[in-house]
Design a protein around this motif. Structure first.
Motif, PDB file in Angstrom:
ATOM      1  N   TYR A 202       1.251  -5.510   1.873  1.00  0.00           N
ATOM      2  CA  TYR A 202       0.120  -5.932   2.699  1.00  0.00           C
ATOM      3  C   TYR A 202       0.181  -5.255   4.067  1.00  0.00           C
ATOM      4  CZ  TYR A 202      -0.007  -9.773  -0.713  1.00  0.00           C
ATOM      5  OH  TYR A 202      -0.066 -10.508  -1.879  1.00  0.00           O
ATOM      6  N   THR A 203      -0.971  -5.187   4.716  1.00  0.00           N
ATOM      7  CA  THR A 203      -1.044  -4.800   6.119  1.00  0.00           C
ATOM      8  C   THR A 203      -1.331  -6.058   6.922  1.00  0.00           C
ATOM      9  OG1 THR A 203      -1.903  -2.607   5.556  1.00  0.00           O
ATOM     10  CG2 THR A 203      -2.197  -3.338   7.824  1.00  0.00           C
ATOM     11  N   VAL A 204      -0.548  -6.286   7.982  1.00  0.00           N
ATOM     12  CA  VAL A 204      -0.718  -7.493   8.804  1.00  0.00           C
ATOM     13  C   VAL A 204      -0.812  -7.121  10.280  1.00  0.00           C
ATOM     14  CG1 VAL A 204       0.419  -9.113   7.242  1.00  0.00           C
ATOM     15  CG2 VAL A 204       1.796  -7.815   8.877  1.00  0.00           C
ATOM     16  N   PRO A 205      -1.631  -7.827  11.046  1.00  0.00           N
ATOM     17  CA  PRO A 205      -1.632  -7.628  12.499  1.00  0.00           C
ATOM     18  C   PRO A 205      -0.356  -8.199  13.097  1.00  0.00           C
ATOM     19  CG  PRO A 205      -3.672  -8.684  11.737  1.00  0.00           C
ATOM     20  CD  PRO A 205      -2.688  -8.767  10.622  1.00  0.00           C
ATOM     21  N   ILE A 206       0.223  -7.481  14.067  1.00  0.00           N
ATOM     22  CA  ILE A 206       1.404  -7.986  14.784  1.00  0.00           C
ATOM     23  C   ILE A 206       1.231  -7.734  16.279  1.00  0.00           C
ATOM     24  CG2 ILE A 206       2.936  -7.562  12.820  1.00  0.00           C
ATOM     25  CD1 ILE A 206       4.085  -5.165  14.452  1.00  0.00           C
ATOM     26  N   LYS A 207       2.000  -8.453  17.069  1.00  0.00           N
ATOM     27  CA  LYS A 207       2.071  -8.195  18.508  1.00  0.00           C
ATOM     28  C   LYS A 207       3.376  -8.770  19.038  1.00  0.00           C
ATOM     29  CE  LYS A 207      -1.177 -12.041  19.196  1.00  0.00           C
ATOM     30  NZ  LYS A 207      -2.495 -12.426  19.752  1.00  0.00           N
ATOM     31  N   VAL A 224       5.756  -2.222  19.923  1.00  0.00           N
ATOM     32  CA  VAL A 224       5.302  -2.230  18.531  1.00  0.00           C
ATOM     33  C   VAL A 224       3.807  -1.952  18.463  1.00  0.00           C
ATOM     34  CG1 VAL A 224       7.111  -3.822  17.821  1.00  0.00           C
ATOM     35  CG2 VAL A 224       4.880  -4.733  18.502  1.00  0.00           C
ATOM     36  N   PRO A 225       3.330  -1.419  17.342  1.00  0.00           N
ATOM     37  CA  PRO A 225       1.890  -1.183  17.186  1.00  0.00           C
ATOM     38  C   PRO A 225       1.152  -2.484  16.914  1.00  0.00           C
ATOM     39  CG  PRO A 225       3.041  -0.583  15.172  1.00  0.00           C
ATOM     40  CD  PRO A 225       4.106  -0.962  16.178  1.00  0.00           C
ATOM     41  N   CYS A 226      -0.139  -2.386  16.641  1.00  0.00           N
ATOM     42  CA  CYS A 226      -0.940  -3.593  16.412  1.00  0.00           C
ATOM     43  C   CYS A 226      -0.912  -4.031  14.959  1.00  0.00           C
ATOM     44  CB  CYS A 226      -2.389  -3.364  16.849  1.00  0.00           C
ATOM     45  SG  CYS A 226      -3.242  -2.126  15.864  1.00  0.00           S
ATOM     46  N   ALA A 227      -0.288  -3.247  14.084  1.00  0.00           N
ATOM     47  CA  ALA A 227      -0.241  -3.596  12.663  1.00  0.00           C
ATOM     48  C   ALA A 227       1.070  -3.120  12.058  1.00  0.00           C
ATOM     49  CB  ALA A 227      -1.423  -2.984  11.915  1.00  0.00           C
ATOM     50  N   ALA A 228       1.485  -3.791  10.989  1.00  0.00           N
ATOM     51  CA  ALA A 228       2.725  -3.439  10.291  1.00  0.00           C
ATOM     52  C   ALA A 228       2.527  -3.659   8.794  1.00  0.00           C
ATOM     53  CB  ALA A 228       3.891  -4.271  10.819  1.00  0.00           C
ATOM     54  N   ILE A 229       3.538  -3.269   8.042  1.00  0.00           N
ATOM     55  CA  ILE A 229       3.502  -3.437   6.587  1.00  0.00           C
ATOM     56  C   ILE A 229       4.382  -4.613   6.199  1.00  0.00           C
ATOM     57  CG2 ILE A 229       4.078  -2.370   4.366  1.00  0.00           C
ATOM     58  CD1 ILE A 229       3.478   0.351   5.688  1.00  0.00           C
ATOM     59  N   LEU A 230       3.851  -5.505   5.413  1.00  0.00           N
ATOM     60  CA  LEU A 230       4.590  -6.664   4.916  1.00  0.00           C
ATOM     61  C   LEU A 230       4.749  -6.515   3.407  1.00  0.00           C
ATOM     62  CD1 LEU A 230       5.804  -9.513   5.490  1.00  0.00           C
ATOM     63  CD2 LEU A 230       3.533 -10.433   4.955  1.00  0.00           C
ATOM     64  N   VAL A 231       6.004  -6.487   2.944  1.00  0.00           N
ATOM     65  CA  VAL A 231       6.290  -6.327   1.514  1.00  0.00           C
ATOM     66  C   VAL A 231       6.858  -7.628   0.964  1.00  0.00           C
ATOM     67  CG1 VAL A 231       7.550  -5.024  -0.230  1.00  0.00           C
ATOM     68  CG2 VAL A 231       6.731  -3.863   1.829  1.00  0.00           C
ATOM     69  N   ILE A 232       6.184  -8.213  -0.007  1.00  0.00           N
ATOM     70  CA  ILE A 232       6.663  -9.424  -0.680  1.00  0.00           C
ATOM     71  C   ILE A 232       7.254  -9.008  -2.022  1.00  0.00           C
ATOM     72  CG2 ILE A 232       6.064 -11.718  -1.505  1.00  0.00           C
ATOM     73  CD1 ILE A 232       5.584 -11.314   1.483  1.00  0.00           C
ATOM     74  N   SER A 233       8.542  -9.279  -2.220  1.00  0.00           N
ATOM     75  CA  SER A 233       9.200  -8.883  -3.464  1.00  0.00           C
ATOM     76  C   SER A 233       9.139  -9.997  -4.493  1.00  0.00           C
ATOM     77  CB  SER A 233      10.659  -8.502  -3.188  1.00  0.00           C
ATOM     78  OG  SER A 233      11.356  -9.596  -2.606  1.00  0.00           O
ATOM     79  N   ASP A 234       9.469  -9.651  -5.713  1.00  0.00           N
ATOM     80  CA  ASP A 234       9.389 -10.615  -6.810  1.00  0.00           C
ATOM     81  C   ASP A 234      10.370 -11.773  -6.638  1.00  0.00           C
ATOM     82  OD1 ASP A 234       7.403  -9.203  -8.138  1.00  0.00           O
ATOM     83  OD2 ASP A 234       8.850  -7.942  -9.200  1.00  0.00           O
ATOM     84  N   ASP A 235      11.464 -11.531  -5.904  1.00  0.00           N
ATOM     85  CA  ASP A 235      12.457 -12.596  -5.715  1.00  0.00           C
ATOM     86  C   ASP A 235      12.139 -13.491  -4.513  1.00  0.00           C
ATOM     87  OD1 ASP A 235      12.998 -10.920  -3.630  1.00  0.00           O
ATOM     88  OD2 ASP A 235      15.075 -10.502  -4.182  1.00  0.00           O
ATOM     89  N   VAL A 336      -4.494  -6.321   1.451  1.00  0.00           N
ATOM     90  CA  VAL A 336      -4.032  -5.161   0.699  1.00  0.00           C
ATOM     91  C   VAL A 336      -4.905  -3.989   1.137  1.00  0.00           C
ATOM     92  CG1 VAL A 336      -3.756  -4.130  -1.574  1.00  0.00           C
ATOM     93  CG2 VAL A 336      -3.283  -6.565  -1.248  1.00  0.00           C
ATOM     94  N   GLY A 337      -4.294  -2.949   1.675  1.00  0.00           N
ATOM     95  CA  GLY A 337      -5.079  -1.844   2.228  1.00  0.00           C
ATOM     96  C   GLY A 337      -5.104  -1.911   3.748  1.00  0.00           C
ATOM     97  N   ASP A 338      -6.172  -1.415   4.349  1.00  0.00           N
ATOM     98  CA  ASP A 338      -6.263  -1.342   5.810  1.00  0.00           C
ATOM     99  C   ASP A 338      -6.952  -2.561   6.405  1.00  0.00           C
ATOM    100  OD1 ASP A 338      -5.092   1.106   5.608  1.00  0.00           O
ATOM    101  OD2 ASP A 338      -6.912   2.273   5.960  1.00  0.00           O
ATOM    102  N   LEU A 339      -6.566  -2.874   7.642  1.00  0.00           N
ATOM    103  CA  LEU A 339      -7.273  -3.895   8.411  1.00  0.00           C
ATOM    104  C   LEU A 339      -8.600  -3.317   8.886  1.00  0.00           C
ATOM    105  CD1 LEU A 339      -4.264  -5.047  10.611  1.00  0.00           C
ATOM    106  CD2 LEU A 339      -5.263  -6.339   8.721  1.00  0.00           C
ATOM    107  N   VAL A 340      -9.612  -4.158   8.999  1.00  0.00           N
ATOM    108  CA  VAL A 340     -10.949  -3.692   9.390  1.00  0.00           C
ATOM    109  C   VAL A 340     -11.426  -4.475  10.611  1.00  0.00           C
ATOM    110  CG1 VAL A 340     -13.361  -3.485   8.696  1.00  0.00           C
ATOM    111  CG2 VAL A 340     -11.554  -2.979   7.052  1.00  0.00           C
ATOM    112  N   TYR A 341     -11.901  -3.749  11.629  1.00  0.00           N
ATOM    113  CA  TYR A 341     -12.401  -4.360  12.856  1.00  0.00           C
ATOM    114  C   TYR A 341     -13.807  -3.833  13.147  1.00  0.00           C
ATOM    115  CZ  TYR A 341      -7.426  -5.367  13.458  1.00  0.00           C
ATOM    116  OH  TYR A 341      -6.145  -5.789  13.271  1.00  0.00           O
TER     117      TYR A 341
END
Length: 610
Positions: A202-207, A224-235, A336-341
């Motif tokens: 996922y792409t998530v906003p961060i600050k 840090v930038p305004c967005a980051a990648i969040l990875v959720i694993s099966d475990d 999933v994908g890019d954030l849209v503003y």
């Protein structure tokens, strides 16, 4: 240490009752504020963490032995000396001298002190640095020791065995992770609003926020930038990947290193190092070149998964201190994908229309796409405005892709499309609004002392009030300044008329405001005005009507950023306007209007030196 393990020679340390045998253990020691031991001391960088040890003797006595180094605080570097420790659990108890060693320059580089209260999580200390005596708290993270006997209370009747020595915090953490991670229908639950996310990327906003007040941006928020990648694993693990950016504090700039993640829901206790995905060579504002992280990743601690983020700590070398902060993660906006503003802007010059933009931002916080549309065209220049908007879109949009979505300056400095200034400006403003950014105003200092006699050039803006129209050829134009022997200044500039960008005509320069006071000052007319002919004519602009070509007038009052004047202007597309509207009295498109000259004093140049 595996021989003769008995209950008698096992010793407990810290509030978490870490069990240890006699020996020498690498341990993490951090310098915290004495007034609030949850937060780093400004001198925290003086601790050499990789050379800190807990020494436990056979008789049960325990000591901390560690190296220290010089500390840099806002570009001032010094060594600490006269190290002492408090014998009690407060700075009100008695002080005793530490053991220490000196380097060849006579500075203390190694200290040693006893652990008088093994149940405490640290020791209060005192030292002198930069001619100032200061207190601090040396927090001792006993759980960072790998060869623990176990994490069980001494009161338990537990056999001391070889296998108990091999029990590590990793195993304990696994149990914590299992008991604190909340999973519903195969989806991990994150944040205060319990956002459920299935395994995926996922792409998530961060600050980056202040550790003591997570509603307030951190002093190092640029990290840090305004967005980051969040990875959720099966475990059920949640991993955040973020770029690490330059941080500017005052006139100093650097990149944060030594990123650590607190494993609880507060900026205290155990930390784990973030993983460096990619690094780079970077030269800070002091000219020092070091290897710094470009991108890092870390697992969201199970105990922090119920919060909207995670507490971290990093080292900003040039500033000379470690800093704790809170990375706010907006789980609710995970996509999933890019954030849209989305953003918009309304143009009023020469017929009106609306501009709409959609800005896409990827997981690295970079603009990946900009989509621009315009609608609601009105007035006499509809087809012209549509063409100019198309020119602006084709000439500008591609230049925004790849810029940081936090980079206000870089976004503002994208060049306007030639011949489409207002449409270009509308696109820029719409993008800034979409990204919730405010265009940075350049700091311009007015002269602090009288300008010497001479002939000068200086850059200016000259625009009308109410609806902003430029009265000079370019948005920023060059004007002349004449300074006489008494320090009095006269400004000269050419005026534009009837251009494609500004289809208006200046019929009269009504004057400038006395003492530059637009509220109480009267219009003065002791100025020079050069008039010119024009071929333009229409029903309300008679043949032979003259237009203003050049003006010269005094700059009265104190040195200022803005000087106030007044013009009589005719705008052909507004010739249907008659009477008062928005405080302006129109006579078939002709009206008097206040006009402002903005002077960029930092561009002042003496012609004699050119």
């Amino acid at each position: 240490m595996t021989e003769n393990i008995t209950k008698e020679n096992i010793k407990s340390f810290g509030s978490s009752s870490v069990l240890l045998l006699p020996g020498n253990y690498p341990v993490t020691v951090s310098m915290m504020k004495a007034t609030n031991i949850k937060f780093n001391s400004i001198a925290s960088s003086c601790i050499v963490k990789e050379k800190s040890y807990l020494i436990i003797e056979e008789n049960g006595s325990a000591y901390i032995s560690l190296d220290v180094k010089s500390v840099s605080i806002m570009l001032i570097t010094a060594w600490a000396n006269n190290w002492k420790y408090y014998v009690g659990n407060s700075v009100k108890s008695d002080l005793k001298d530490m053991e220490y060693e000196l380097n060849k320059d006579g500075n203390v580089y190694h200290i040693k002190f006893p652990i008088l209260d093994p149940s405490a999580d640290g020791v209060y200390v005192q030292m002198c640095a930069m001619r100032k005596t200061m207190n601090a708290y040396l927090a001792i993270d006993y759980s960072s020791i790998k060869e623990k006997v176990g994490m069980k209370s001494l009161s338990e009747d537990t056999e001391s065995t070889e296998s108990s020595l091999k029990e590590t915090s990793t195993g304990a953490n696994a149990t914590i992770e299992k008991s604190n991670t909340k999973i519903i229908d195969g989806k991990i639950v994150l944040g205060t609003l319990e956002k459920k996310l299935a395994p995926g990327t996922y792409t998530v906003p961060i600050k980056l926020m202040n550790a003591t007040d997570i509603e307030t941006p951190s002093m190092a928020s640029d990290c840090v930038p305004c967005a980051a990648i969040l990875v959720i694993s099966d475990d059920g693990k949640a991993e955040l990947k973020t770029r690490v950016l330059e941080v500017v504090i005052g006139k100093a700039s650097d990149v944060a290193t030594e990123w650590k993640v607190f494993q609880s829901n507060s900026p205290s206790g155990t930390t784990l190092d973030a993983t460096i995905i990619e690094s780079r060579q970077y030269t800070n504002s002091a000219g020092q070149t070091n290897e710094v992280p470009s991108e890092i990743s870390f697992i969201i601690p199970p105990e922090a998964q119920s919060m909207n983020g995670v507490f971290v700590n990093m080292f900003i070398g040039l500033m000379g201190f470690n800093s704790s902060a809170f990375i706010h993660i907006d789980y609710e906006k995970a996509v999933v994908g890019d954030l849209v503003y989305k953003g918009d802007f309304h143009i009023e010059q020469f017929g009106e229309y609306d501009v709409f933009v959609t800005v896409s931002v990827n997981g690295k916080g970079l603009i990946s796409n900009v989509d621009v549309t315009a609608d609601n065209f009105d007035g006499s220049y509809i087809n012209t405005n549509k063409r100019k908007m198309k020119t602006a879109i084709n000439g500008m949009v591609k230049n925004y892709v790849g810029l940081s979505a936090k980079a206000t300056k870089a976004i503002s400095e994208v060049r306007y499309a030639k011949g489409a200034r207002y449409s270009s400006e509308a696109i820029k403003i719409s993008i800034l609004r979409a990204l919730n950014l405010e265009e940075e105003e350049e700091e311009i200092e007015v002269p602090a002392s009288p300008i010497e006699e001479g002939e000068y050039t200086v850059e200016i803006e000259y625009f009308t009030d109410v609806v902003k129209h430029s009265l000079v050829q370019y948005k920023i134009n060059t004007a002349d300044l004449h300074v006489d022997s008494n320090g009095k200044i006269r400004l000269s500039t050419f005026i534009i008329n009837g251009t494609k960008t500004e289809p208006l005509y200046i019929k009269k320069f009504n004057g400038y405001y006395e003492n530059n006071d637009i509220v109480q000052g009267k219009l003065k007319e002791d100025m020079e005005v050069e008039m010119d002919d024009t071929r333009f004519r229409d029903k309300y602009f008679a043949k032979g009507t003259k237009i203003v070509k050049k003006i010269t007038f005094p700059l009265e009052g104190d040195y200022a950023l803005i000087y106030y004047t007044n013009m009589n202007i005719y705008v052909p597309v507004m010739n249907n306007l008659d009477g008062e509207q928005d405080g302006v009295l129109y006579d078939h498109g002709c009206f008097d209007i206040d006009c402002f000259i903005k002077i960029y004093w930092n561009t002042l140049k003496n012609k004699a030196t050119l």
